[in-house]
Design a protein around this motif. Structure first.
Motif, PDB file in Angstrom:
ATOM      1  N   GLY A 285     -12.455  -9.768 -15.043  1.00  0.00           N
ATOM      2  CA  GLY A 285     -12.691  -9.250 -16.217  1.00  0.00           C
ATOM      3  C   GLY A 285     -14.141  -8.800 -16.407  1.00  0.00           C
ATOM      4  O   GLY A 285     -14.647  -8.321 -17.605  1.00  0.00           O
ATOM      5  N   THR A 286     -14.973  -9.150 -15.472  1.00  0.00           N
ATOM      6  CA  THR A 286     -16.338  -9.047 -15.747  1.00  0.00           C
ATOM      7  C   THR A 286     -16.829  -8.490 -14.220  1.00  0.00           C
ATOM      8  O   THR A 286     -16.180  -8.788 -12.996  1.00  0.00           O
ATOM      9  CB  THR A 286     -17.244 -10.127 -15.807  1.00  0.00           C
ATOM     10  N   TYR A 287     -18.134  -7.964 -13.961  1.00  0.00           N
ATOM     11  CA  TYR A 287     -18.474  -7.480 -12.919  1.00  0.00           C
ATOM     12  C   TYR A 287     -20.045  -7.225 -12.907  1.00  0.00           C
ATOM     13  O   TYR A 287     -20.692  -7.199 -13.959  1.00  0.00           O
ATOM     14  CB  TYR A 287     -17.896  -6.234 -12.536  1.00  0.00           C
ATOM     15  N   THR A 288     -20.615  -6.986 -11.715  1.00  0.00           N
ATOM     16  CA  THR A 288     -22.037  -6.686 -11.551  1.00  0.00           C
ATOM     17  C   THR A 288     -22.017  -5.475 -10.437  1.00  0.00           C
ATOM     18  O   THR A 288     -21.576  -5.577  -9.303  1.00  0.00           O
ATOM     19  CB  THR A 288     -22.917  -7.819 -11.135  1.00  0.00           C
ATOM     20  N   SER A 310     -16.114  -8.711  -8.407  1.00  0.00           N
ATOM     21  CA  SER A 310     -16.104  -7.347  -8.319  1.00  0.00           C
ATOM     22  C   SER A 310     -17.476  -6.682  -8.683  1.00  0.00           C
ATOM     23  O   SER A 310     -18.211  -7.171  -9.430  1.00  0.00           O
ATOM     24  CB  SER A 310     -15.002  -6.747  -9.409  1.00  0.00           C
ATOM     25  N   SER A 311     -17.819  -5.712  -8.114  1.00  0.00           N
ATOM     26  CA  SER A 311     -19.134  -4.912  -8.180  1.00  0.00           C
ATOM     27  C   SER A 311     -18.662  -3.649  -9.215  1.00  0.00           C
ATOM     28  O   SER A 311     -19.510  -2.822  -9.232  1.00  0.00           O
ATOM     29  CB  SER A 311     -19.706  -4.579  -6.845  1.00  0.00           C
ATOM     30  N   GLU A 312     -17.410  -3.442  -9.600  1.00  0.00           N
ATOM     31  CA  GLU A 312     -17.181  -2.144 -10.366  1.00  0.00           C
ATOM     32  C   GLU A 312     -15.962  -2.475 -11.221  1.00  0.00           C
ATOM     33  O   GLU A 312     -15.124  -3.341 -10.946  1.00  0.00           O
ATOM     34  CB  GLU A 312     -16.926  -1.048  -9.343  1.00  0.00           C
ATOM     35  N   GLN A 313     -15.841  -1.682 -12.229  1.00  0.00           N
ATOM     36  CA  GLN A 313     -14.635  -1.956 -12.933  1.00  0.00           C
ATOM     37  C   GLN A 313     -13.524  -0.440 -12.835  1.00  0.00           C
ATOM     38  O   GLN A 313     -14.185   0.533 -12.424  1.00  0.00           O
ATOM     39  CB  GLN A 313     -15.184  -1.854 -14.480  1.00  0.00           C
TER      40      GLN A 313
END
Length: 551
Positions: A285-288, A310-313
């Motif tokens: 639900g979150t990323y950087t 994750s590094s992307e949505q």
């Protein structure tokens, strides 16, 4: 006086008296008169001397003179010379004062000593021709004495790493922890500067003979210590000569010791505190999208993030709130009433209020695809096995799904396992010897093969044919696996492939005929996880709601 009994006759008593008187006279004549004998020097024993009239004791601190070698017959006395003493009345001669001791009870010049005493702390005596102890020079220490510092028989200059600056002490002292002495004969120690450490000393930190600056990655800021210490995990020391370590800033971490720089948090992770030893994965639900982040970014409206780290949505047309980890089902569209049904012009196809059932691998809230909309592909970690599904199902333990639109889950291959539901990838496990493992058994030793099967001259040619077929089958399986992971979605949205809407492969849940992309002369392969381009007919970098359905 002779007594004669009175009861005897007179003539007898007279005769006895005459006999007794005669015997006494004879005895006196035999002994004769006695004369007094004179005393001479030869009569004096050890420890005595003849004073001209008699033998008298030799005074302590003096010795007899004029006598024999055995100490007898002394005719006079003399004070013990410097460096000697006499304290035993049974002897005649003086004896040397031991080194490390001094004579006592003597007179001026050190003669006439009547006893000895150990040299006190801070003094020594090493010269036999002297009687008294002397002061040990500063920068030197006494030697040959007792453990309490008394009785020193000599002196030696203090070596490097030691010093003596107190007259009330006897030995040289090692430089204390946090100090050093570089030269011999020192009377004081010097404090080690902060940011440096002592060298050449003992393991307990004492006796340092020099100093050196702390290397980068280490520091010394405590005066009560001698050595530099390594920067702890989560901290760094960037330059040499440091007096303190620095904690890693937020967004960075360091898992090792003695380091000079911190590592930025990788993409897909964050570090919210200072002094961190590791980074934390962003939750689903979150990323950087970049490194060195202090907090994770929630998925924006119109996007979702299905897995941690994750590094992307990913685009999700039905996401109406932030921070989603699943792409929600589209809201059911109510069937238009008879009054709201638009009039159909001649030649138009009637619109189906119910739509078609969503094919396997996709789903919708109603299980159908209404006109002008499409079904939602199953997310990674889920599957839809039958047509007309109203929800996606998570993969059970022992299986996983790593692509959109899965109609079934893949068993964990040999050498991996899946313990939880909804997995998108298997976890390596050397002990898993069968597919579909739900836990990781302990690794067991490989069996020893006693014999190796080798073809011989009589081996059938089918042995070779079978081996070749096995190799080709393995290669084909790898190719199929690659195709599956790439996904049919990439083929559908590959604008550079020259396909048209009529030739594109149908994708479960996607209405490609409604809005097919225009073929271009050349294009790079699209992101296989970005399925929204095929869904709404626009490039990935265009945001906002999808275009109105064509009618």
């Amino acid at each position: 006086m002779l007594s004669i009994p009175s009861g005897l006759p007179a003539p007898l008593r007279m005769a006895l008296l005459l006999i007794a008187t005669g015997a006494a006279a004879v005895l006196l004549l035999a002994v004769g008169p006695q004369e007094a004998r004179a005393v001479v020097a030869a009569d004096c024993v050890a420890g005595e001397y003849f004073d001209g009239a008699a033998c008298v004791p030799i005074p302590l601190g003096s010795e007899g003179t004029g006598g024999a070698s055995d100490g007898t017959g002394s005719t006079g006395t003399a004070l013990c010379p410097t460096g000697e003493y006499r304290s035993d009345a049974s002897t005649t001669s003086c004896v040397p004062i031991p080194l490390g001791s001094e004579g006592t009870g003597g007179g001026v010049g050190g003669t006439g000593s009547t006893g000895v005493a150990l040299c006190p702390v801070g003094e020594y005596r090493s010269d036999a021709s002297t009687t008294a102890c002397v002061v040990i020079p500063l920068g030197s220490g006494g030697t040959g004495g007792a453990s309490d510092g008394t009785g020193s028989t000599g002196v030696a200059q203090c070596v490097a790493g030691t010093f003596r600056g107190d007259a009330a002490t006897t030995p040289c002292r090692a430089a204390a922890v946090g100090s050093y002495v570089t030269t011999a004969g020192a009377t004081a120690q010097t404090a080690i500067p902060l940011g440096s450490e002592g060298t050449g000393g003992a393991s307990d930190g004492t006796g340092s003979t020099g100093i050196t600056q702390c290397d980068a990655g280490s520091y010394r800021g405590d005066a009560a210590t001698t050595l530099c210490i390594d920067a702890a995990a989560g901290h760094v020391v960037a330059a040499a000569g440091a007096t303190a370590q620095t904690p890693c800033a937020k967004g960075t971490f360091q898992s090792e010791t003695k380091q000079t720089s911190c590592d930025p948090a990788p993409r897909g992770s964050h570090v919210p505190t200072e002094g961190a030893t590791t980074s934390a994965l962003c939750p689903a639900g979150t990323y950087t999208a970049s490194t060195g982040q202090t907090a994770c970014t929630p998925a924006a409206v119109g996007y979702y993030v299905p897995r941690p780290g994750s590094s992307e949505q990913l685009r999700c047309l039905t996401a109406t709130e932030t921070g989603l980890s699943r792409c929600p089902a589209p809201a059911a569209t109510p069937a238009p009433s008879r009054e709201e049904t638009p009039e159909r012009e001649t030649g138009d196809e009637p619109l189906s209020p119910q739509g078609d059932a969503c094919p396997p691998g996709s789903w919708s809230a109603t299980g159908t695809s209404r006109a002008g909309s499409s079904c939602t592909p199953a997310s990674p970690g889920t599957f839809v096995a039958e047509a007309g599904a109203t929800a996606e199902e998570p993969c059970p333990p022992g299986t996983y799904s790593d692509a959109f639109g899965a109609t079934e889950c893949t068993p964990a291959p040999v050498g991996t396992f899946v313990a939880a539901t909804g997995a998108m990838d298997p976890t390596p496990c050397p002990g898993a010897t069968e597919p579909g493992a739900t836990e990781c058994p302990e690794t067991v030793a490989a069996p020893v093969i006693d014999e190796v099967l080798e073809p011989t001259g009589t081996t059938s040619v089918w042995w070779w044919v079978g081996g070749l077929a096995l190799v080709l089958a393995a290669g084909g399986a790898g190719f199929v696996l690659l195709q599956r992971r790439t996904g049919a979605l990439a083929a559908a949205v590959d604008a550079g492939s020259g396909m048209t809407a009529s030739t594109m492969t149908a994708i479960p849940g996607l209405d490609t005929a409604a809005s097919a992309p225009t073929p271009a002369a050349s294009s790079s392969a699209p992101d296989v996880l970005e399925w929204d381009e095929a869904l709404d007919g626009r490039p990935d970098d265009e945001n906002g709601p999808p275009p109105a359905p064509q009618r």
